[in-house]
Design a protein around this motif. Structure first.
Motif, PDB file in Angstrom:
ATOM      1  N   ALA A 187     -31.629  25.253  -7.534  1.00 10.51           N
ATOM      2  CA  ALA A 187     -31.056  26.776  -7.928  1.00 10.51           C
ATOM      3  C   ALA A 187     -31.822  27.713  -8.237  1.00 10.51           C
ATOM      4  O   ALA A 187     -31.684  28.740  -8.061  1.00 10.51           O
ATOM      5  CB  ALA A 187     -29.524  26.469  -9.114  1.00 10.51           C
ATOM      6  N   TYR A 191     -32.386  30.862  -7.025  1.00 13.76           N
ATOM      7  CA  TYR A 191     -31.879  33.245  -7.756  1.00 13.76           C
ATOM      8  C   TYR A 191     -32.187  32.856  -8.225  1.00 13.76           C
ATOM      9  O   TYR A 191     -32.768  34.414  -8.855  1.00 13.76           O
ATOM     10  CB  TYR A 191     -30.509  32.332  -7.946  1.00 13.76           C
ATOM     11  N   ARG A 192     -33.342  32.720  -8.008  1.00 14.15           N
ATOM     12  CA  ARG A 192     -35.089  33.155  -9.125  1.00 14.15           C
ATOM     13  C   ARG A 192     -34.330  33.515 -10.534  1.00 14.15           C
ATOM     14  O   ARG A 192     -34.689  34.632 -10.993  1.00 14.15           O
ATOM     15  CB  ARG A 192     -35.540  34.798  -8.471  1.00 14.15           C
ATOM     16  N   ILE A 198     -29.879  29.536 -15.596  1.00 14.37           N
ATOM     17  CA  ILE A 198     -28.598  28.687 -14.338  1.00 14.37           C
ATOM     18  C   ILE A 198     -28.283  27.368 -15.205  1.00 14.37           C
ATOM     19  O   ILE A 198     -27.693  27.286 -14.438  1.00 14.37           O
ATOM     20  CB  ILE A 198     -30.400  27.842 -12.705  1.00 14.37           C
ATOM     21  N   CYS A 207     -20.405  26.189 -10.450  1.00 15.44           N
ATOM     22  CA  CYS A 207     -20.880  25.818  -9.782  1.00 15.44           C
ATOM     23  C   CYS A 207     -20.216  24.832  -9.013  1.00 15.44           C
ATOM     24  O   CYS A 207     -19.545  24.293  -9.478  1.00 15.44           O
ATOM     25  CB  CYS A 207     -22.523  25.102 -10.441  1.00 15.44           C
ATOM     26  N   LEU A 232     -23.212  34.303  -7.770  1.00 14.67           N
ATOM     27  CA  LEU A 232     -24.416  34.634  -7.408  1.00 14.67           C
ATOM     28  C   LEU A 232     -24.601  34.206  -5.763  1.00 14.67           C
ATOM     29  O   LEU A 232     -26.278  34.242  -5.138  1.00 14.67           O
ATOM     30  CB  LEU A 232     -25.390  33.495  -8.130  1.00 14.67           C
ATOM     31  N   LYS A 255     -30.518  30.729   2.243  1.00 14.34           N
ATOM     32  CA  LYS A 255     -29.388  31.473   1.739  1.00 14.34           C
ATOM     33  C   LYS A 255     -28.289  32.185   2.237  1.00 14.34           C
ATOM     34  O   LYS A 255     -28.906  33.390   2.721  1.00 14.34           O
ATOM     35  CB  LYS A 255     -30.185  31.989   0.878  1.00 14.34           C
TER      36      LYS A 255
END
Length: 257
Positions: A187, A191-192, A198, A207, A232, A255
């Motif tokens: 993750a 999502y960088r 995270i 999540c 996200l 994604k």
């Protein structure tokens, strides 16, 4: 029986487990036929698990097309032929909104009419029209009252489920290497976001993996898993393609966009 059943589910799922158990037991003991509202994939999975525990009931799930995410269930005694029972789904076709409207705009407009989320199925947004799967019970109400989506005026009509035109979700493919298939590590790359940042939404219950709440950052993902984070978006593990010379795992994810 219930304490044993609860061991298999997250505590947040207990209210739905109770409802689903009641549906199954009433069908088995009182021979009732039950049509549910729309279930998300996790709810459908829970209901399927509970129905499979009882040999006196059977279950049919349908969402209007084979790849439907949100489905309606029919629960009945094992001697009933459920394929002959109408599932009770319609399509609300919406035109006039223009190409700037998205899924959230349509959902917001429907909820703004006082309709509960579990009465609305999948929403398919095309370039200049949308098809929204709804329960038969509310189709006429929506056809009369849905006249605005966001700031756009719209027109509606009810069409048969056979005329539904689904939208195939678009996926932005990403490839990278990871040290392991841990949820937080993958993750973080998708999502960088740093791994330390995270971890917080995971431990806070924001999540889901395959629509089930995941609170363990070290949970191991596998091919086909769908992961979603509130705020996200979500992604799918598409491929696990061997190891690099340095012992890292090659992963391809999609994604949802």
């Amino acid at each position: 029986m219930k304490p044993t059943v609860y061991e298999h589910f997250h505590p947040d799922e207990k209210p739905f487990v109770d409802r689903a158990l009641e549906w199954v037991e009433r069908s088995a003991q009182l021979h009732e036929l039950k049509r549910t509202d729309f279930l998300d994939p996790r709810q459908a999975q829970i209901l399927q698990m509970l129905a499979n525990r009882n040999p006196d009931v059977q279950l049919r799930l349908a969402g209007g097309y084979p790849e439907a995410e949100r489905c309606r269930a029919i629960i009945g005694p094992e001697y009933r032929y459920l394929d002959d029972e109408p599932i009770g789904l319609s399509v609300l076709a919406v035109t006039g909104g223009g190409s700037e409207l998205d899924h959230g705009d349509y959902l917001g407009a429907l909820l703004g009419l006082g309709v509960k989320r579990d009465r609305i199925g999948d929403i398919h947004v095309h370039e200049d029209y949308s098809h929204i799967i709804v329960l038969d019970e509310i189709a006429d109400y929506l056809n009369v009252h849905l006249r605005q989506v966001h700031r756009a005026s719209v027109l509606t009509e009810i069409i048969p489920i056979s005329e539904l035109k689904p939208v195939v979700p678009a996926l932005q493919e990403m490839s990278f290497t990871v040290a392991s298939m841990r949820l937080d590590g993958i993750a973080s790359d998708v999502y960088r976001i740093s791994r330390t940042k995270i971890v917080d939404p995971i431990r806070a219950g924001r999540c889901r993996v395959n629509w089930k709440t995941a609170e363990n950052p070290s949970e191991q993902l596998k091919m086909g898993d769908v992961v979603s984070f509130k705020g996200l978006g979500r992604f799918k593990v598409m491929e696990i393609d061997g190891m690099t010379k340095k012992g890292r795992i090659r992963v391809k994810v999609g994604k949802f966009i």
